[in-house]
Design a protein around this motif. Structure first.
Motif, PDB file in Angstrom:
ATOM      1  N   ALA A  44       0.828  -1.205   0.000  1.00 55.20           N
ATOM      2  CA  ALA A  44       0.000   0.000   0.000  1.00 55.20           C
ATOM      3  C   ALA A  44       0.864   1.258   0.000  1.00 55.20           C
ATOM      4  CB  ALA A  44      -0.936  -0.001   1.206  1.00 55.20           C
ATOM      5  N   VAL A  45       1.919   1.264   0.804  1.00 58.43           N
ATOM      6  CA  VAL A  45       2.805   2.438   0.855  1.00 58.43           C
ATOM      7  C   VAL A  45       3.460   2.653  -0.503  1.00 58.43           C
ATOM      8  CG1 VAL A  45       4.932   3.340   1.872  1.00 58.43           C
ATOM      9  CG2 VAL A  45       3.184   2.275   3.341  1.00 58.43           C
ATOM     10  N   ALA A  46       3.868   1.585  -1.160  1.00 59.78           N
ATOM     11  CA  ALA A  46       4.467   1.719  -2.497  1.00 59.78           C
ATOM     12  C   ALA A  46       3.471   2.314  -3.481  1.00 59.78           C
ATOM     13  CB  ALA A  46       4.947   0.349  -2.976  1.00 59.78           C
ATOM     14  N   HIS A  47       2.214   1.924  -3.379  1.00 61.90           N
ATOM     15  CA  HIS A  47       1.174   2.500  -4.239  1.00 61.90           C
ATOM     16  C   HIS A  47       1.053   4.009  -4.002  1.00 61.90           C
ATOM     17  CE1 HIS A  47      -2.854   3.260  -5.929  1.00 61.90           C
ATOM     18  NE2 HIS A  47      -3.103   3.882  -4.792  1.00 61.90           N
ATOM     19  N   TRP A  48       1.009   4.415  -2.763  1.00 62.53           N
ATOM     20  CA  TRP A  48       0.884   5.844  -2.447  1.00 62.53           C
ATOM     21  C   TRP A  48       2.050   6.637  -3.044  1.00 62.53           C
ATOM     22  CZ3 TRP A  48      -2.088   8.858   1.341  1.00 62.53           C
ATOM     23  CH2 TRP A  48      -3.236   8.221   1.778  1.00 62.53           C
TER      24      TRP A  48
ATOM     25  N   GLY B 146     -11.351   1.907   9.521  1.00 60.40           N
ATOM     26  CA  GLY B 146     -11.362   2.918   8.471  1.00 60.40           C
ATOM     27  C   GLY B 146     -10.028   3.619   8.313  1.00 60.40           C
ATOM     28  N   GLN B 147      -9.545   3.672   7.069  1.00 59.62           N
ATOM     29  CA  GLN B 147      -8.326   4.419   6.756  1.00 59.62           C
ATOM     30  C   GLN B 147      -8.520   5.148   5.429  1.00 59.62           C
ATOM     31  OE1 GLN B 147      -5.432   0.908   7.896  1.00 59.62           O
ATOM     32  NE2 GLN B 147      -4.256   2.810   7.867  1.00 59.62           N
ATOM     33  N   ILE B 148      -7.689   6.123   5.223  1.00 57.35           N
ATOM     34  CA  ILE B 148      -7.822   6.959   4.029  1.00 57.35           C
ATOM     35  C   ILE B 148      -7.110   6.302   2.856  1.00 57.35           C
ATOM     36  CG2 ILE B 148      -7.275   9.215   3.027  1.00 57.35           C
ATOM     37  CD1 ILE B 148      -7.358  10.287   5.948  1.00 57.35           C
ATOM     38  N   GLY B 149      -7.789   6.229   1.737  1.00 55.58           N
ATOM     39  CA  GLY B 149      -7.173   5.763   0.503  1.00 55.58           C
ATOM     40  C   GLY B 149      -6.695   6.932  -0.342  1.00 55.58           C
ATOM     41  N   PHE B 150      -5.991   6.592  -1.426  1.00 56.53           N
ATOM     42  CA  PHE B 150      -5.456   7.644  -2.298  1.00 56.53           C
ATOM     43  C   PHE B 150      -5.444   7.141  -3.729  1.00 56.53           C
ATOM     44  CE2 PHE B 150      -1.457   9.388  -4.273  1.00 56.53           C
ATOM     45  CZ  PHE B 150      -2.014  10.603  -4.628  1.00 56.53           C
ATOM     46  N   CYS B 151      -5.905   8.005  -4.632  1.00 57.02           N
ATOM     47  CA  CYS B 151      -5.863   7.667  -6.047  1.00 57.02           C
ATOM     48  C   CYS B 151      -5.734   8.942  -6.867  1.00 57.02           C
ATOM     49  CB  CYS B 151      -7.121   6.899  -6.481  1.00 57.02           C
ATOM     50  SG  CYS B 151      -8.643   7.829  -6.314  1.00 57.02           S
ATOM     51  N   VAL B 152      -5.330   8.777  -8.099  1.00 53.86           N
ATOM     52  CA  VAL B 152      -5.200   9.897  -9.032  1.00 53.86           C
ATOM     53  C   VAL B 152      -6.144   9.643 -10.203  1.00 53.86           C
ATOM     54  CG1 VAL B 152      -3.657  11.163 -10.572  1.00 53.86           C
ATOM     55  CG2 VAL B 152      -2.816  10.334  -8.351  1.00 53.86           C
ATOM     56  N   VAL B 153      -6.983  10.623 -10.514  1.00 52.71           N
ATOM     57  CA  VAL B 153      -7.937  10.509 -11.615  1.00 52.71           C
ATOM     58  C   VAL B 153      -7.416  11.327 -12.788  1.00 52.71           C
ATOM     59  CG1 VAL B 153     -10.294  10.951 -12.374  1.00 52.71           C
ATOM     60  CG2 VAL B 153      -9.874  10.158 -10.049  1.00 52.71           C
ATOM     61  N   ASP B 154      -7.390  10.704 -13.948  1.00 46.20           N
ATOM     62  CA  ASP B 154      -6.923  11.345 -15.178  1.00 46.20           C
ATOM     63  C   ASP B 154      -8.096  12.077 -15.826  1.00 46.20           C
ATOM     64  OD1 ASP B 154      -5.838  12.115 -17.562  1.00 46.20           O
ATOM     65  OD2 ASP B 154      -5.143  10.116 -18.145  1.00 46.20           O
ATOM     66  N   LEU B 155      -7.986  13.389 -15.973  1.00 44.03           N
ATOM     67  CA  LEU B 155      -9.046  14.202 -16.573  1.00 44.03           C
ATOM     68  C   LEU B 155      -8.717  14.625 -17.999  1.00 44.03           C
ATOM     69  CD1 LEU B 155      -9.777  16.577 -13.525  1.00 44.03           C
ATOM     70  CD2 LEU B 155     -10.859  14.396 -14.073  1.00 44.03           C
ATOM     71  N   SER B 156      -7.648  14.074 -18.561  1.00 39.60           N
ATOM     72  CA  SER B 156      -7.237  14.510 -19.899  1.00 39.60           C
ATOM     73  C   SER B 156      -8.246  14.065 -20.950  1.00 39.60           C
ATOM     74  CB  SER B 156      -5.857  13.933 -20.229  1.00 39.60           C
ATOM     75  OG  SER B 156      -5.910  12.512 -20.250  1.00 39.60           O
TER      76      SER B 156
ATOM     77  N   ALA C 172      -5.666   1.033   0.858  1.00 37.46           N
ATOM     78  CA  ALA C 172      -5.940   1.903   2.002  1.00 37.46           C
ATOM     79  C   ALA C 172      -5.771   1.162   3.321  1.00 37.46           C
ATOM     80  CB  ALA C 172      -7.357   2.459   1.884  1.00 37.46           C
ATOM     81  N   TYR C 173      -4.955   0.109   3.315  1.00 38.91           N
ATOM     82  CA  TYR C 173      -4.728  -0.704   4.503  1.00 38.91           C
ATOM     83  C   TYR C 173      -3.230  -0.707   4.749  1.00 38.91           C
ATOM     84  CZ  TYR C 173      -5.487  -4.705   7.685  1.00 38.91           C
ATOM     85  OH  TYR C 173      -5.567  -5.536   8.779  1.00 38.91           O
TER      86      TYR C 173
ATOM     87  N   ARG D 117       4.028   5.848  -5.545  1.00 39.58           N
ATOM     88  CA  ARG D 117       3.976   5.805  -7.010  1.00 39.58           C
ATOM     89  C   ARG D 117       2.923   6.777  -7.552  1.00 39.58           C
ATOM     90  NH1 ARG D 117       3.372   0.869  -7.101  1.00 39.58           N
ATOM     91  NH2 ARG D 117       1.106   0.730  -7.353  1.00 39.58           N
ATOM     92  N   GLU D 118       1.750   6.760  -6.975  1.00 42.22           N
ATOM     93  CA  GLU D 118       0.672   7.610  -7.471  1.00 42.22           C
ATOM     94  C   GLU D 118       0.932   9.093  -7.160  1.00 42.22           C
ATOM     95  OE1 GLU D 118      -2.375   6.587  -9.297  1.00 42.22           O
ATOM     96  OE2 GLU D 118      -0.681   5.225  -9.611  1.00 42.22           O
ATOM     97  N   PHE D 119       1.471   9.374  -5.976  1.00 40.70           N
ATOM     98  CA  PHE D 119       1.703  10.770  -5.601  1.00 40.70           C
ATOM     99  C   PHE D 119       2.729  11.430  -6.518  1.00 40.70           C
ATOM    100  CE2 PHE D 119       3.275  14.275  -2.934  1.00 40.70           C
ATOM    101  CZ  PHE D 119       2.067  14.878  -2.587  1.00 40.70           C
ATOM    102  N   GLN D 120       3.684  10.636  -7.012  1.00 42.29           N
ATOM    103  CA  GLN D 120       4.697  11.191  -7.917  1.00 42.29           C
ATOM    104  C   GLN D 120       4.103  11.623  -9.258  1.00 42.29           C
ATOM    105  OE1 GLN D 120       7.573   8.039  -8.039  1.00 42.29           O
ATOM    106  NE2 GLN D 120       8.508   8.594  -6.071  1.00 42.29           N
ATOM    107  N   ARG D 121       2.915  11.149  -9.583  1.00 44.35           N
ATOM    108  CA  ARG D 121       2.263  11.550 -10.833  1.00 44.35           C
ATOM    109  C   ARG D 121       1.720  12.982 -10.756  1.00 44.35           C
ATOM    110  NH1 ARG D 121      -2.409   7.547 -12.045  1.00 44.35           N
ATOM    111  NH2 ARG D 121      -2.541   8.880 -13.924  1.00 44.35           N
ATOM    112  N   LEU D 122       1.446  13.462  -9.553  1.00 38.22           N
ATOM    113  CA  LEU D 122       0.816  14.774  -9.401  1.00 38.22           C
ATOM    114  C   LEU D 122       1.843  15.885  -9.483  1.00 38.22           C
ATOM    115  CD1 LEU D 122      -1.576  13.970  -6.419  1.00 38.22           C
ATOM    116  CD2 LEU D 122      -2.235  14.311  -8.806  1.00 38.22           C
TER     117      LEU D 122
END
Length: 939
Positions: free
Chosen positions: A212-216, A307-317, A340-341, A218-223
């Motif tokens: 899960a930490v690796a996902h966060w 309950g924990q917070i998840g994170f995702c990036v949505v592509d609006l292009s 989110a775990y 990886r995705e955060f670097q896209r922003l």
């Protein structure tokens, strides 16, 4: 207030208590769950946010169940014994917080007596239990109240600590409680408990956390790294929360979800994303949805906070239409929820290793929490026509709720179940977004989903910039079905801001000091306007008149804002005022609507005005047979005073009769502020200098505590006296003074009777309407003045009246000043400006029907003295706190005058407080029948 198994709260000393004894397995210690770690860190860094996080729940018990208090207590004990999470506390050991589960204990239960089905008392109990922070080291993580009707338990109120259970766990517990009440102990084993989850997360689940930490990362670097720059200083508290309750959102989201084969939550998240991102210019949007983490079969019935917070990036292009956006959000959010775990400290360390500060990194993005309860299985698409869905939009209601001090995001959304559909709460950080954007955002979300329910919506998903701001506050319908909220729109004014007026600054200080609801009632001005049946007034006509009234008077569309650490008033050019429409259900019982109006007056006048969020006016229309018969208006005293309220009501009558007014309105609050800033400095300086002279060498009448006084109370006593009504008029007419002067002289004489002091200081309230153009001004002009009454040589009452008249006029002339300058001058004299006037009596003549020229005609001596026997004194509810040792209010009463004394019993015990009321009455009656009356008659 502590709620533990060993300590009964002091506040419950006179309450009925029972105890639920429990025993169970699973005793021992365990590390905190990952969700508990997040809450523990927030608790230790920022303090408790219990009003927001405590989970309030109520279980209704049917009358046929026949559960008595003893049976209900046994059921609660069985429940706590079954679920070890409910007997688990958080304690620090060797510097680290841990869960500690007890094998046995006792839970005190509060017993409340209710009426009908007990739901009203249950609401009171839930507020009482939920508005107090849990002591997580000493308390069990739940509080329980039993609401009884006719000796049978009809409601069980349970308040959970969110550190130990989440919303899903709370429902598991309540389900078991219902079954235990019906069947007794349950044969099936319970699901995993909080300590079980903690041990698993700190053992076998660490590998899942690493993924899960690796996902966060990886995705955060896209922003793109774009810090969010504040646009202003914001409000206090900075995060403001608006709520839209809408059946249209619920229905439209379910239609879209069924068509696209996604969850309703994904549709709501897509709509939220569209509204938040459509004007941002960004192609990538960061979303932080809350995950319940119950995907695993073994966690379905877990009683823990997962309950924990998840994170995702949505592509609006590519400028997707809304249908495509829903698909993208569905895919991205599933990926975010799957990851989110995780262990929060590991996530923080990983981000810090890359130079990212987690306390600020998420601020530019958006948080979403759908806490609706799962219904199980796919829901069928609702059957509804476009017209019916559009009609549902008209029934949606918007209101403000309590704000927050901090959050990791600048925009947050919460979705909850409501009887009328769903409630969507938008939390906006006012340092980055204007508060008035909250309602248009939510209305736009509703419009987008309604449009998308039956048609494709292209980029940018909605052109709607929803409507005009409308702050509802407590103007919300009840559950009887006889009420609805309509709106009075206003247009055409100016949008402007200014500092507070002098009167508003003084009133705002009072608002800050009055914490108790009972004390706050004096800061709301309720008025009722009766509409005759022959007026044939319909609701649309009444709404038009109210809208025209608010458009005419800028003060009624003014709210407070914090600018550069100073409060300002800000007038809106356009908007909507929510108006409660109450239909009398049985016209034969209330043909004129007066009973309904009285109930609405109390209901709208009780809650404090939120001067940042609400308009300073609450209005209700009472209809009888579809015609308006009563109009209830409750004004905030921070914006209008008594005279301004009467001016506004006079204009409302004219608008109802004629539809328009030819004359321009009087000065408004912004005009008064500008005039005070521009030309008022000299007058303020002279007024402050007058105060300094009058206070020199003077001590208050209530400087020393009474040696016989008991513990401090702020008692209130009322004297309703026909004799006083006639006596003040006769005395005033005979001596050429006002009735207020007569009351002021009598008060000074009674207060200082036998003291030997040469002067008596009394604080008075001045309406400040003698200034040019102030007579028709709509604003708060009231300020306190100081009257030093000369008692030298023990004058007769006629001479005392003359001296009082001169002193009062001097006091009123010097009661218009800048409170900041006044506070500075008082401080320089060595006084605390907040308390130094407390020893002086405060006299406030709040009558509206004072005769300008009192008449000498009146009852003869025998009749006047006979009236004394009809005077009554009654004691009113005490105030929790009050800044004066003695306040005497003068109010209108039918054929009488009402004197209300509020006394600090340490300085004015009950006997002396009643003696003050009776003494003023006796002295004025004596003066009315005897021109030579001496102030000795006051003794």
């Amino acid at each position: 207030m502590r709620f533990t198994d060993m300590v009964v709260p002091a506040e419950w000393a006179s309450e009925t208590l029972v105890h639920a004894e429990f025993t169970g397995a699973g005793a021992g210690t365990a590390p905190l769950t990952w969700a508990q770690q997040v809450l523990w860190r927030a608790l230790t860094r920022f303090g408790s946010n219990h009003r927001f996080l405590n989970l309030r729940r109520t279980v209704a018990v049917s009358a046929r169940a026949g559960a008595d208090v003893a049976a209900a207590a046994r059921a609660v004990g069985e429940l706590v014994g079954r679920h070890s999470a409910l007997r688990t506390r958080l304690r620090v050991s060797d510097g680290e917080p841990r869960q500690e589960t007890a094998a046995a204990g006792v839970l005190p239960l509060l017993v409340y007596a209710g009426a009908d089905d007990g739901s009203g008392a249950a609401g009171v109990a839930a507020g009482r239990l939920g508005d107090v922070a849990f002591d997580h080291a000493e308390e069990w993580p739940l509080r329980v109240a039993l609401v009884t009707v006719d000796d049978r338990v009809r409601q069980i109120v349970v308040v959970f600590s969110h550190t130990t259970v989440d919303a899903h766990a709370a429902e598991v517990v309540l389900r078991d409680l219902r079954l235990i009440l019906l069947r007794g102990p349950l044969p099936t084993p319970p699901g995993p408990q909080s300590a079980d989850v903690g041990r698993r997360q700190h053992g076998a689940d660490r590998r899942r956390s690493e993924r899960a930490v690796a996902h966060w990362l990886r995705e955060f670097q896209r922003l793109p790294r774009r810090p969010l720059t504040p646009t202003g200083p914001g409000l206090d508290p900075p995060l403001r929360r608006g709520v839209l309750v809408s059946s249209a959102i619920d229905t439209a989201a379910r239609l879209i979800a069924a068509r696209q084969r996604v969850s309703v939550s994904a549709v709501l998240l897509a709509g939220y994303t569209a509204m938040a991102a459509r004007d941002s210019g960004r192609e990538l949007c960061g979303l932080f949805p809350m995950a319940h983490n119950r995907f695993r079969v073994e966690y379905a019935d877990a009683v823990a906070n997962l309950g924990q917070i998840g994170f995702c990036v949505v592509d609006l292009s590519g400028r997707p239409d809304f249908g495509e956006l829903v698909s993208r959000v569905w895919t991205a959010s599933l990926d975010g929820l799957r990851h989110a775990y995780y262990e929060p400290p590991a996530l923080r360390r990983a981000f810090e290793a890359q130079g990212v500060d987690l306390d600020s990194a998420f601020l530019p993005y958006h948080y979403f929490n759908d806490v609706r309860l799962a219904t199980g299985g796919a829901e069928p698409a609702p059957r509804v026509t476009p017209g019916e869905l559009r009609a549902a939009v008209e029934r949606s209601t918007f209101s403000w709720t309590a704000g927050l001090q901090q959050a990791a995001w600048h925009l947050l959304a919460h979705v909850v179940d409501e009887p009328a559909g769903v409630g969507v709460t938008l939390t906006a950080d006012t340092r980055h977004l204007p508060m008035d954007a909250a309602e248009p955002f939510l209305r736009g979300l509703e419009e987008l989903l309604v449009e998308a329910a039956f048609a494709a919506v292209p980029w940018p998903w909605s052109s709607v910039r929803a409507g005009l701001p409308a702050a509802a506050g407590p103007v919300t319908p009840d559950a009887t079905g006889t009420e609805q909220v309509a709106y009075a729109s206003f247009h055409g004014g100016r949008a402007a801001s200014a500092p507070l007026t002098w009167g508003q600054r003084a009133m705002w200080r009072t608002v800050e000091e009055f914490d108790s609801p009972a004390a706050y009632r004096v800061l709301a001005l309720p008025r009722t306007l009766t509409v005759p049946a022959r007026a044939d007034l319909t609701v649309p006509r009444a709404l038009d008149a109210v809208g025209a009234l608010v458009a005419r008077h800028e003060s009624l569309r003014t709210r407070f804002r914090l600018r550069d650490r100073e409060l300002h008033q800000e007038a809106a050019a356009t908007g909507r005022l929510p108006v409660l429409v109450h239909a009398v259900a049985r016209p034969a019982d209330d043909p004129n609507g007066r009973r309904a109006a009285a109930a609405l007056t109390a209901r709208l006048g009780e809650p404090r005005f939120d001067h940042v969020a609400e308009w300073p006016l609450r209005v209700a229309l009472v209809t009888v047979d579809d015609r308006v018969r009563q109009i209830v208006a409750v004004f905030s005293h921070a914006v209008v005073d008594l005279h301004a309220a009467d001016t506004v009501l006079r204009d409302l009558r004219a608008l109802l009769l004629r539809g328009a007014l030819d004359t321009p309105p009087g000065l408004q609050s912004l005009d008064l502020a500008e005039r005070e800033r521009r030309v008022g400095t000299g007058r303020s300086q002279r007024a402050v200098a007058y105060w300094v002279r009058q206070l020199d060498g003077l001590t208050g009448s209530l400087s020393d505590p009474d040696p016989s006084a008991a513990a401090a109370r702020h008692l209130r006593g009322s004297l309703v006296s026909p004799a006083l009504h006639h006596a003040t008029g006769l005395v005033a007419a005979r001596h050429g003074v006002s009735t207020s002067d007569a009351l002021l002289a009598a008060t000074a004489a009674v207060l200082d009777a036998g003291s030997g002091r040469g002067a008596c200081g009394i604080v008075v309230m001045a309406n400040n309407r003698f200034q040019p153009d102030h007579d028709r001004a709509v604003g708060t002009l009231n300020q306190i003045g100081f009257c030093r009454v000369d008692l030298a040589d023990r004058p007769g009452f006629a001479e005392l009246l003359s001296r009082t008249r001169r002193s009062a006029l001097d006091a009123y002339r010097h009661a218009y000043y800048d409170p900041t300058a006044w506070e500075q001058a008082v401080t320089e004299l060595g006084h605390d400006h907040r308390t130094f006037l407390a020893p002086f009596c405060y006299l406030n003549d709040a009558r509206l029907s004072r005769p300008a020229r009192p008449s000498t005609a009146g009852p003869d001596e025998a009749d006047l003295r006979a009236m004394l026997t009809r005077s009554t004194v009654r004691w009113l509810p005490d105030l929790a706190q009050f800044p004066w040792r003695c306040r005497l209010q003068v109010r209108d009463a039918p054929g009488a005058v009402e004197l209300i004394v509020t006394a600090d019993t340490r300085y004015l015990p009950p006997g002396r407080a009643e003696g003050l009321l009776r003494g003023v009455e006796a002295l004025l009656v004596e003066a009315a029948v005897d021109d030579t009356a001496h102030i000795a008659a006051a003794r």
